[in-house]
Design an enzyme around this catalytic site. Sequence first.
Site, PDB file in Angstrom:
ATOM      1  N   THR A  20      -1.896  -6.242  -8.412  1.00 20.30           N
ATOM      2  CA  THR A  20      -2.466  -4.683  -7.220  1.00 20.30           C
ATOM      3  C   THR A  20      -1.404  -3.753  -7.540  1.00 20.30           C
ATOM      4  O   THR A  20      -0.985  -3.786  -8.719  1.00 20.30           O
ATOM      5  CB  THR A  20      -1.567  -4.621  -5.244  1.00 20.30           C
ATOM      6  OG1 THR A  20      -0.412  -5.009  -5.976  1.00 20.30           O
ATOM      7  CG2 THR A  20      -1.676  -6.267  -5.046  1.00 20.30           C
ATOM      8  N   LYS A  61      12.769  -8.654   0.658  1.00 14.78           N
ATOM      9  CA  LYS A  61      12.021  -9.945   0.554  1.00 14.78           C
ATOM     10  C   LYS A  61      12.730 -11.344   1.691  1.00 14.78           C
ATOM     11  O   LYS A  61      11.279 -11.645   2.207  1.00 14.78           O
ATOM     12  CB  LYS A  61      11.150  -9.947  -0.205  1.00 14.78           C
ATOM     13  CG  LYS A  61      10.348  -8.414  -0.524  1.00 14.78           C
ATOM     14  CD  LYS A  61       9.335  -8.092   0.499  1.00 14.78           C
ATOM     15  CE  LYS A  61       8.016  -6.957   0.009  1.00 14.78           C
ATOM     16  NZ  LYS A  61       7.142  -6.648   1.182  1.00 14.78           N
ATOM     17  N   ASN A  87       2.534  -5.388   6.458  1.00 18.41           N
ATOM     18  CA  ASN A  87       2.498  -5.265   5.253  1.00 18.41           C
ATOM     19  C   ASN A  87       3.333  -4.607   4.541  1.00 18.41           C
ATOM     20  O   ASN A  87       3.189  -4.631   2.940  1.00 18.41           O
ATOM     21  CB  ASN A  87       0.480  -5.031   4.892  1.00 18.41           C
ATOM     22  CG  ASN A  87       0.639  -5.323   3.793  1.00 18.41           C
ATOM     23  OD1 ASN A  87       0.946  -6.620   2.641  1.00 18.41           O
ATOM     24  ND2 ASN A  87      -0.237  -3.929   3.291  1.00 18.41           N
ATOM     25  N   ASP A 139      -1.095   3.352   6.629  1.00 15.52           N
ATOM     26  CA  ASP A 139      -0.703   3.324   5.928  1.00 15.52           C
ATOM     27  C   ASP A 139       0.068   5.251   5.672  1.00 15.52           C
ATOM     28  O   ASP A 139      -0.383   5.850   6.317  1.00 15.52           O
ATOM     29  CB  ASP A 139      -1.585   3.861   4.624  1.00 15.52           C
ATOM     30  CG  ASP A 139      -1.340   3.101   3.089  1.00 15.52           C
ATOM     31  OD1 ASP A 139      -0.882   3.594   1.948  1.00 15.52           O
ATOM     32  OD2 ASP A 139      -1.344   2.304   2.754  1.00 15.52           O
ATOM     33  N   ILE A 160      -0.024 -10.651  -7.841  1.00 13.55           N
ATOM     34  CA  ILE A 160      -0.971 -10.249  -6.911  1.00 13.55           C
ATOM     35  C   ILE A 160      -1.751  -8.474  -7.913  1.00 13.55           C
ATOM     36  O   ILE A 160      -0.207  -8.121  -8.429  1.00 13.55           O
ATOM     37  CB  ILE A 160      -0.910 -10.044  -5.853  1.00 13.55           C
ATOM     38  CG1 ILE A 160       0.029 -11.400  -5.111  1.00 13.55           C
ATOM     39  CG2 ILE A 160      -2.613 -10.069  -5.433  1.00 13.55           C
ATOM     40  CD1 ILE A 160      -1.162 -13.004  -5.196  1.00 13.55           C
ATOM     41  N   TYR A 162      14.628  -5.666  -4.077  1.00 16.69           N
ATOM     42  CA  TYR A 162      13.745  -5.976  -4.092  1.00 16.69           C
ATOM     43  C   TYR A 162      13.606  -7.629  -3.301  1.00 16.69           C
ATOM     44  O   TYR A 162      13.177  -7.904  -2.113  1.00 16.69           O
ATOM     45  CB  TYR A 162      12.617  -6.017  -4.711  1.00 16.69           C
ATOM     46  CG  TYR A 162      10.982  -6.215  -4.345  1.00 16.69           C
ATOM     47  CD1 TYR A 162      10.474  -5.407  -3.857  1.00 16.69           C
ATOM     48  CD2 TYR A 162      10.401  -7.866  -4.564  1.00 16.69           C
ATOM     49  CE1 TYR A 162       8.961  -5.602  -3.540  1.00 16.69           C
ATOM     50  CE2 TYR A 162       9.078  -7.788  -4.436  1.00 16.69           C
ATOM     51  CZ  TYR A 162       8.303  -7.285  -3.998  1.00 16.69           C
ATOM     52  OH  TYR A 162       7.086  -7.211  -3.186  1.00 16.69           O
TER      53      TYR A 162
END
Length: 250
Positions: A190, A159, A89, A36, A188, A155
Amino acid sequence: MRLINRVAIVTGGGSGIGRSTAIRFANEGAKVTIADIDSTGGEETLGLIKETGGEAIFIKTDVKDSNQIKELINITTSTFGSLHIMVNNAGIGHSEVKSVDLPEEEWDRVMDINLKSVFLGIKYAVPELIKSGGGAIINTSSLLGLKGKNYQAAYNASKAGVVLLTQNAALEYGKNKIRVNAIAPGVIDTKIIEGWRQDERKWPIISRANALRRIGTPDEVANAILFLASDEASFITGATLSVDGGGLTF
């Protein structure tokens, strides 16, 4: 344990889906490298794994930098001896504006982090997976990689690219016993949805825009990633698994 004697890398492992996946992998016996750009988050994930007796390391990584991806993989294999699972990810969102108003620099940054990083992860992980006799790559796409949404040009495109890149890699490396799959999470819980959550008008709609009428949790997505990484998914490759509460059908 489903991942005993396996070595895994999880990018974006400092929070959200990546953190839940790294912890889930460690609980299933894997040795895990957490990658990360956020050192604080990465170290927190590392601490959570070690608290339960798991084996892991953290490497600060800018996933759009090929040299740092190579170093990530080199340190992982020198520390743990091999590599069996690569989870690409890491990802970001962008300003909610019409495509003509999206700054070119922001488009490039989203493409670099959401799509180029997946290409780099595949490019440099595959040789090590071949040395290990095969393995699994799981890439994080999105519900918005399968359907369009206004004000999400970069985006959506990034994706969607992950889905086709996943299929390409599955075709190229199946003969090497490498399975390549993607997941497509919906909304989700997050950090990436914080902007939506702050919108009192939109959030009641967005948070229920699926068949189950709720948002998902990082752990629920991690369960899907674990399945695709495990031998239970031994005849699954080139697939994109929706983890969206039925958002794609809504």
